[in-house]
Write an enzyme that holds these catalytic residues in place. Structure first.
Site, PDB file in Angstrom:
ATOM      1  N   CYS A 119       0.828  -1.208   0.000  1.00 25.92           N
ATOM      2  CA  CYS A 119       0.000   0.000   0.000  1.00 25.92           C
ATOM      3  C   CYS A 119       0.871   1.270   0.000  1.00 25.92           C
ATOM      4  O   CYS A 119       1.526   1.553  -0.987  1.00 25.92           O
ATOM      5  CB  CYS A 119      -0.993  -0.041   1.172  1.00 25.92           C
ATOM      6  N   TYR A 120       0.917   2.019   1.105  1.00 26.97           N
ATOM      7  CA  TYR A 120       1.766   3.210   1.136  1.00 26.97           C
ATOM      8  C   TYR A 120       3.212   2.836   0.777  1.00 26.97           C
ATOM      9  O   TYR A 120       3.903   3.573   0.088  1.00 26.97           O
ATOM     10  CB  TYR A 120       1.715   3.841   2.527  1.00 26.97           C
TER      11      TYR A 120
ATOM     12  N   HIS B  76      -3.973  -5.100   0.775  1.00 24.86           N
ATOM     13  CA  HIS B  76      -3.462  -5.496   2.091  1.00 24.86           C
ATOM     14  C   HIS B  76      -3.489  -7.018   2.237  1.00 24.86           C
ATOM     15  O   HIS B  76      -4.507  -7.584   2.626  1.00 24.86           O
ATOM     16  CB  HIS B  76      -4.294  -4.845   3.194  1.00 24.86           C
TER      17      HIS B  76
ATOM     18  N   GLU C 103      -2.146  -8.697   4.463  1.00 25.05           N
ATOM     19  CA  GLU C 103      -2.061  -9.083   5.884  1.00 25.05           C
ATOM     20  C   GLU C 103      -3.410  -9.222   6.562  1.00 25.05           C
ATOM     21  O   GLU C 103      -3.508  -9.808   7.629  1.00 25.05           O
ATOM     22  CB  GLU C 103      -1.178  -8.083   6.653  1.00 25.05           C
TER      23      GLU C 103
ATOM     24  N   SER D 147       2.653 -12.063  37.879  1.00 26.95           N
ATOM     25  CA  SER D 147       1.456 -11.238  38.076  1.00 26.95           C
ATOM     26  C   SER D 147       0.193 -12.080  38.125  1.00 26.95           C
ATOM     27  O   SER D 147      -0.867 -11.587  38.455  1.00 26.95           O
ATOM     28  CB  SER D 147       1.326 -10.260  36.921  1.00 26.95           C
ATOM     29  N   GLY D 148       0.302 -13.350  37.749  1.00 25.13           N
ATOM     30  CA  GLY D 148      -0.905 -14.150  37.579  1.00 25.13           C
ATOM     31  C   GLY D 148      -1.276 -14.236  36.114  1.00 25.13           C
ATOM     32  O   GLY D 148      -2.100 -15.046  35.723  1.00 25.13           O
ATOM     33  N   GLY D 149      -0.669 -13.400  35.290  1.00 29.01           N
ATOM     34  CA  GLY D 149      -0.979 -13.390  33.860  1.00 29.01           C
ATOM     35  C   GLY D 149      -0.127 -14.383  33.082  1.00 29.01           C
ATOM     36  O   GLY D 149       0.789 -15.009  33.625  1.00 29.01           O
ATOM     37  N   VAL D 150      -0.440 -14.504  31.792  1.00 26.19           N
ATOM     38  CA  VAL D 150       0.238 -15.469  30.934  1.00 26.19           C
ATOM     39  C   VAL D 150       1.704 -15.085  30.721  1.00 26.19           C
ATOM     40  O   VAL D 150       2.598 -15.926  30.799  1.00 26.19           O
ATOM     41  CB  VAL D 150      -0.447 -15.513  29.538  1.00 26.19           C
TER      42      VAL D 150
ATOM     43  N   SER E 295       4.037 -13.186  32.326  1.00 29.88           N
ATOM     44  CA  SER E 295       5.058 -13.368  33.362  1.00 29.88           C
ATOM     45  C   SER E 295       5.211 -14.852  33.679  1.00 29.88           C
ATOM     46  O   SER E 295       6.317 -15.308  33.985  1.00 29.88           O
ATOM     47  CB  SER E 295       4.746 -12.545  34.606  1.00 29.88           C
TER      48      SER E 295
ATOM     49  N   LYS F  35       1.430 -12.375  21.485  1.00 29.80           N
ATOM     50  CA  LYS F  35       0.701 -13.139  22.507  1.00 29.80           C
ATOM     51  C   LYS F  35       0.503 -14.617  22.133  1.00 29.80           C
ATOM     52  O   LYS F  35       0.704 -15.503  22.961  1.00 29.80           O
ATOM     53  CB  LYS F  35      -0.666 -12.480  22.703  1.00 29.80           C
TER      54      LYS F  35
END
Ligand code: XMP
Length: 506
Positions: free
Chosen positions: A81-82, A168, A170, A222-225, A227, A362
């Site tokens: 594109c651009y 695009h 993607e 932290s309890g999150g994925v 960390s 992620k």
């Protein structure tokens, strides 16, 4: 990092998607600002360069440019594109303002056969979003495809290995987009797909070992994925030379502390109970940004107290992931919100920081987590903000409100899981509002809090759409919350996408 592809970012809304598609092809890539000098790029020894799209017109004053020496590096370049318009303009093609923007679905037909569009069906559907057009390709380029409104939908110069598409590839709306990427990466740039979970683990384990030497390291979970996965890599690298701490600010989800404790039961794992300090500091504060700042500050204090108890550690392991790196403005993107992560640590801590997930998206983090044998409920856990339930309590945060929200949140998550929707939804959660309304229960009038249920689909949290949850699931959630959670008498469902709303309410 392994040399792979460099994506030069010209501000496209979709720039992270380009990087994700390349990673899906198991090729490492790095996103750098569009004006990165060719000499820097050469030093990184990439095997290819991709020029992203962008919202500007190449004719606009101050439109993002690029170092034209990139085209002389002798490595394949793909403009999107651009990126295509810039390539055309710099190399002597003709770019014009189109009459009206072309936005959405278009049918593309192929011209001269090319390795770029090999195996792309003729015709095929592509997604367009542009205001300018290349009307004459630069010398040496052939026209490879067109659509009814775009005379040059793809162009290429095989001699110099320069390629470009106006559409695009993607986005999911271009069904054969991935074919274009595999053609470019494997057959034009001759890159071997080697960006696989096992290789990533091996190289990051080595990196952690090298950084720590014979010393010891610390990780704040932290309890999150993120960390948890960073912790699992560090544990593999260091075994009992790793100490993990979890600062319990009292605003974690139901069952979270226990799940993390169990997953890391074989190493030195300490829960720092800082509930009282956090609640005290938050008392009476209603402004969302101020709440975030207080939580950030209290994290640092709790961390420092823990550190004093544990003793000196040379290295701090952090679960920073690639979107944080791009979004924090470190790579020239805009900062949208002051995201708080467990990593919001004091500037003067005498640590060497190692970030084993710094290059991962992620979904890649989750694949690595699975390959490391972390429990599925931890790896597939939905993202949860660092400041915890505090961002989902509108107005001041009190212990009573946390109890109400935690119960409601557990019900939402349990029902989503029972309905088999947990994995297809980015996040589903409850929000507690700072107002009350009248209801009737039994024969009595009530004056209770409303709970907002929010469920969104998203690729990366940057944009999101609300989930069309089945009515019966919504009904069960609402019935259970009002029936089981004291002081709640009403449940509403948020049907706003991002933008214009954000995912979290604060
Ligand atoms: P918003 O509300 O900005 O959220 O649309 C986008 C995504 O980011 C998560 N989020 C955070 N994650 N620390 C985090 O680690 C934070 O301070 C934070 N705030 C929002 C949010 O849950 C969503 O997935």
């Amino acid at each position: 990092m392994a040399s792979g592809v460099i994506v030069l970012d010209f501000g496209a809304q979709y720039n992270q998607l380009i990087a994700r598609r390349i990673r899906e092809c198991e090729v490492f890539c790095e996103v750098l600002p569009g004006d990165t000098p060719a000499a820097w790029i050469r030093e990184k020894h990439p095997k290819a360069v991709v020029l992203s799209g962008g919202p500007a017109s190449v004719f606009a004053p101050g439109a993002p440019g690029l170092d034209s020496a990139i085209f002389d590096l002798g490595i394949p370049v793909l403009g999107i594109c651009y990126g295509m318009q810039l390539m055309a303009k710099v190399l002597g093609g003709v770019v014009e303002h189109a009459e009206g923007r072309e936005y959405g679905r278009a049918e593309m037909t192929l011209g001269a056969p090319s390795p770029l569009l090999d195996k792309v069906p003729d015709p095929s559907v592509v997604w367009m979003s542009h205001g300018d057009l290349v009307v004459s390709p630069p010398p040496g380029f052939s026209i490879l495809a067109k659509t009814p409104r775009t005379p040059i939908a793809a162009m290429g110069d095989p001699a110099r290995n320069l390629w470009a598409v106006q559409y695009h590839p993607e986005v999911h709306h271009t069904p054969d987009g991935i074919t274009l990427f595999t053609n470019f990466l494997y057959h034009i740039a001759h890159i071997q797909p080697d960006w696989k979970a096992d290789n990533v683990i091996q190289s990051q384990v080595e990196k952690v070992r090298e950084a720590v030497g014979n010393g010891r390291a610390l990780i704040a979970l932290s309890g999150g994925v993120d960390s948890a996965v960073a912790g699992a890599i560090a544990r593999k690298a260091l075994g009992d030379r790793l100490t993990a701490i979890l600062i319990d600010h009292g605003m974690l989800r139901a069952g979270e502390v226990e799940e993390v404790r169990q997953a890391f039961s074989d190493i030195d794992f300490r829960v720092v109970n800082a509930k009282t300090e956090f609640l005290h500091a938050l008392a009476g504060v209603t402004d969302p940004e101020q709440k975030r700042k207080i939580i950030g500050r209290e994290f640092i204090r709790a961390f420092e107290r823990a550190q004093a108890e544990i003793g000196q550690r040379e290295v701090l392991i952090q679960g920073t992931v690639y979107p944080d790196v791009i979004e924090s403005g470190g790579q020239g993107a805009h900062t949208i919100k002051s995201h708080h992560n467990v990593g919001g640590l004091p500037d003067d801590v005498a640590f060497h920081v190692v970030e084993p997930l710094r290059w991962l998206f992620k979904d890649e983090v989750r694949r690595v987590g699975e390959a490391l044998g972390l429990p599925a409920q931890l790896v597939w856990r939905q993202p949860f903000p660092g400041p915890g339930l505090a961002v989902r309590i509108i107005g001041d945060v009190t212990e009573d409100k946390i109890v109400v929200l935690r119960q409601a949140d557990a019900i939402v998550r349990e029902e989503i899981r029972k309905a088999g929707l947990e994995l297809s939804i980015w996040q589903a959660f409850a929000v507690l509002l700072d107002l009350r309304s009248v209801g009737v229960m039994g024969d009595a009038r009530t004056y209770g809090y409303p709970i907002v249920v929010r469920a969104v689909e998203s690729q990366d949290g940057m944009t999101a759409d609300w989930v069309r949850l089945p009515y019966d699931v919504l009904e069960t959630i609402a019935g259970r919350i009002v029936g089981e959670v004291a002081s709640v008498n009403r449940v509403v469902y948020d049907v706003t996408s991002k933008p214009p709303a954000t995912i979290e309410w604060e």
